[in-house]
Enzyme design. Structure first.
Site, PDB file in Angstrom:
ATOM      1  N   GLY A  12      13.059   2.472   5.039  1.00 52.37           N
ATOM      2  CA  GLY A  12      12.043   3.332   4.451  1.00 52.37           C
ATOM      3  C   GLY A  12      10.793   3.331   5.306  1.00 52.37           C
ATOM      4  O   GLY A  12      10.412   2.303   5.883  1.00 52.37           O
ATOM      5  N   SER A  13      10.152   4.482   5.401  1.00 51.52           N
ATOM      6  CA  SER A  13       8.993   4.591   6.295  1.00 51.52           C
ATOM      7  C   SER A  13       7.907   5.486   5.695  1.00 51.52           C
ATOM      8  O   SER A  13       7.199   6.190   6.408  1.00 51.52           O
ATOM      9  CB  SER A  13       9.430   5.176   7.639  1.00 51.52           C
ATOM     10  OG  SER A  13      10.084   6.433   7.429  1.00 51.52           O
ATOM     11  N   GLY A  14       7.815   5.450   4.367  1.00 49.31           N
ATOM     12  CA  GLY A  14       6.719   6.175   3.730  1.00 49.31           C
ATOM     13  C   GLY A  14       5.420   5.413   3.871  1.00 49.31           C
ATOM     14  O   GLY A  14       5.260   4.567   4.752  1.00 49.31           O
ATOM     15  N   ASN A  15       4.498   5.686   2.980  1.00 48.93           N
ATOM     16  CA  ASN A  15       3.196   5.052   2.987  1.00 48.93           C
ATOM     17  C   ASN A  15       3.299   3.521   2.925  1.00 48.93           C
ATOM     18  O   ASN A  15       2.780   2.793   3.768  1.00 48.93           O
ATOM     19  CB  ASN A  15       2.430   5.617   1.778  1.00 48.93           C
ATOM     20  CG  ASN A  15       0.994   5.194   1.694  1.00 48.93           C
ATOM     21  OD1 ASN A  15       0.582   4.658   0.683  1.00 48.93           O
ATOM     22  ND2 ASN A  15       0.220   5.428   2.743  1.00 48.93           N
ATOM     23  N   ALA A 155      -1.143   0.697  -0.458  1.00 55.43           N
ATOM     24  CA  ALA A 155      -0.664   0.670   0.927  1.00 55.43           C
ATOM     25  C   ALA A 155      -1.778   0.847   1.958  1.00 55.43           C
ATOM     26  O   ALA A 155      -1.839   0.121   2.950  1.00 55.43           O
ATOM     27  CB  ALA A 155       0.408   1.740   1.115  1.00 55.43           C
ATOM     28  N   LYS A 206       4.295  -1.219 -14.673  1.00 55.92           N
ATOM     29  CA  LYS A 206       2.857  -0.937 -14.504  1.00 55.92           C
ATOM     30  C   LYS A 206       2.604   0.517 -14.114  1.00 55.92           C
ATOM     31  O   LYS A 206       1.529   1.063 -14.408  1.00 55.92           O
ATOM     32  CB  LYS A 206       2.241  -1.908 -13.504  1.00 55.92           C
ATOM     33  CG  LYS A 206       2.883  -1.915 -12.110  1.00 55.92           C
ATOM     34  CD  LYS A 206       2.180  -1.006 -11.132  1.00 55.92           C
ATOM     35  CE  LYS A 206       2.909  -0.980  -9.804  1.00 55.92           C
ATOM     36  NZ  LYS A 206       2.204  -0.188  -8.781  1.00 55.92           N
ATOM     37  N   ARG A 272      -1.313   6.259  -7.054  1.00 56.31           N
ATOM     38  CA  ARG A 272      -0.920   7.673  -7.105  1.00 56.31           C
ATOM     39  C   ARG A 272      -0.511   8.086  -8.522  1.00 56.31           C
ATOM     40  O   ARG A 272      -0.669   9.239  -8.899  1.00 56.31           O
ATOM     41  CB  ARG A 272       0.201   7.946  -6.104  1.00 56.31           C
ATOM     42  CG  ARG A 272       1.534   7.355  -6.445  1.00 56.31           C
ATOM     43  CD  ARG A 272       2.590   7.577  -5.383  1.00 56.31           C
ATOM     44  NE  ARG A 272       2.389   6.735  -4.220  1.00 56.31           N
ATOM     45  CZ  ARG A 272       3.351   6.413  -3.352  1.00 56.31           C
ATOM     46  NH1 ARG A 272       4.571   6.883  -3.526  1.00 56.31           N
ATOM     47  NH2 ARG A 272       3.116   5.649  -2.321  1.00 56.31           N
ATOM     48  N   ASN A 273       0.023   7.138  -9.312  1.00 54.58           N
ATOM     49  CA  ASN A 273       0.406   7.472 -10.679  1.00 54.58           C
ATOM     50  C   ASN A 273      -0.811   7.794 -11.538  1.00 54.58           C
ATOM     51  O   ASN A 273      -0.795   8.712 -12.356  1.00 54.58           O
ATOM     52  CB  ASN A 273       1.215   6.322 -11.287  1.00 54.58           C
ATOM     53  CG  ASN A 273       2.579   6.190 -10.637  1.00 54.58           C
ATOM     54  OD1 ASN A 273       3.491   6.941 -10.938  1.00 54.58           O
ATOM     55  ND2 ASN A 273       2.703   5.246  -9.711  1.00 54.58           N
TER      56      ASN A 273
END
Length: 363
Positions: A12-15, A155, A206, A272-273
């Site tokens: 994985g290479s997202g934020n 992040a 959470k 972000r949520n």
């Protein structure tokens, strides 16, 4: 003879995946315990006319998901998932939880049998058999030992090297020192605990609470209201863990680690949520539309987890015991007015025996 250096890969290479790759890459280069090359799987995209993997390997920056932060030169972006995991001793999973089954299917015949996995994925899986943690899904598919890492870790702040803490859940004590060495830096401090399932369930739940905190922001309520959301949300998290984490102890101390109350607070103020929850309350747009407009290709976990949790609670006829979780689900997916979120807090079983919102959901 010295043991061969451990090969590490990041799936994985997202934020968040890129922020972790920055830490892992630096530590792999620093310690002889690890092979210096860290492979990072990149879902190939075209950015400004160039392949994202090429940009990362040439410019050492994930310009789409973690712009402004240089990755160590020993982090190698690999667009082929199978090639990424070959020969790896430590597999770090950082993909949206919706995609983990496909990832496992792709790699299951190509990994070392004695590899150890670490899940940074925040979510749960609700199947016919009930609740499954993502680490359990991975272990069931791949047959490898699994650990988890969860904490108050936004992040961009981790990538900025701003001081924070995190929690590794590791049932097998033998892996704790190795994984702590791989992850810890002066500004990313690691505590290892054995209650791995509790650590993981905190990381998933959470995000549901954070969506509710965002609703409060969007409706114009203040910090006192958000504090109530955090407190009531934490109580539901603890109650849920005590019901469903049956393979290990559920001690109050784990909720006081970074994976517990700290992660909950930081997500309810900065994640972000929360951001999408606020926009949802203000604009009336759908969750899907807001995700596309505001998250630059990142995936939202809170509403999806609320749906999974709702399915589990419905199977067990326990929805009325978790009114905050249920309210987030009903608002996100069943058209309940977001303004009713506050009514449900006012009528939470903590304050009054029954919850009008919950009665509506059950009739």
């Amino acid at each position: 003879m010295m043991a061969a250096p451990k090969k590490v890969c990041v799936i994985g290479s997202g934020n968040w995946g890129s922020a972790i790759a920055k830490i892992v890459g630096a530590n792999a280069a620093k310690y002889d315990t690890f092979d210096s090359t860290v492979k990072m799987w990149v879902f190939e995209e075209t950015v400004n006319g160039r392949k994202l993997s090429e940009i990362i390997n040439t410019d050492h920056e994930n310009v789409k998901y973690l712009p402004g932060h240089k990755l160590p030169h020993n982090v190698l972006a690999v667009p082929d998932l199978v090639e990424t995991v070959k020969e790896a001793d430590i597999l770090i999973f950082v993909v949206p939880h919706q995609f983990i089954a496909k990832v496992c299917d792709t790699i299951k015949d190509h990994i070392k049998k004695d590899a150890v996995g670490m899940s940074l994925i925040k979510g749960v899986d609700a199947g016919p058999e009930g609740l499954k943690l993502i680490s359990e899904v991975i272990k069931g598919n791949l047959g490898i030992t699994m650990t988890v890492l969860m904490g108050a870790n936004i992040a961009n702040e981790v990538a900025d090297e701003k001081f924070c803490e995190t929690t590794i859940g590791c049932k097998d004590k033998a892996y704790g020192p190795l994984l702590k060495k791989l992850m810890q830096t002066p500004n990313f401090r690691v505590t290892v605990v054995e209650e791995s399932d509790v650590v993981e369930i905190c990381g998933a739940l959470k995000n549901i609470v954070a969506v509710g905190a965002g609703f409060c922001d969007g409706l114009g309520f203040g910090d006192n209201t958000k504090a109530a959301v955090i407190r009531l949300g934490l109580m539901e998290m603890i109650a849920f863990a005590r019901l469903f984490c049956t393979d290990c102890a559920v001690s109050p101390a784990t909720f006081l680690e970074s994976c517990g109350v700290a992660d909950l607070i930081t997500t309810c103020y900065g994640g972000r949520n929360r951001k999408i929850g606020e926009a949802f309350a203000k604009t009336g747009k759908s969750i899907e539309q807001l995700e596309k407009e505001l998250l630059n290709g990142q995936k939202l976990q809170g509403p999806a987890t609320a749906s999974e949790v709702h399915q589990i609670l419905k199977q067990k006829s326990m929805m009325e015991k978790f009114p905050l979780f249920t309210a987030v689900y009903e608002i996100c997916f069943n058209g309940q007015p977001v303004t009713e979120f506050i009514s449900c807090l006012q009528s939470h079983p903590e304050h009054i025996h029954a919850c009008p919102f919950q009665r509506k959901a059950l009739t």
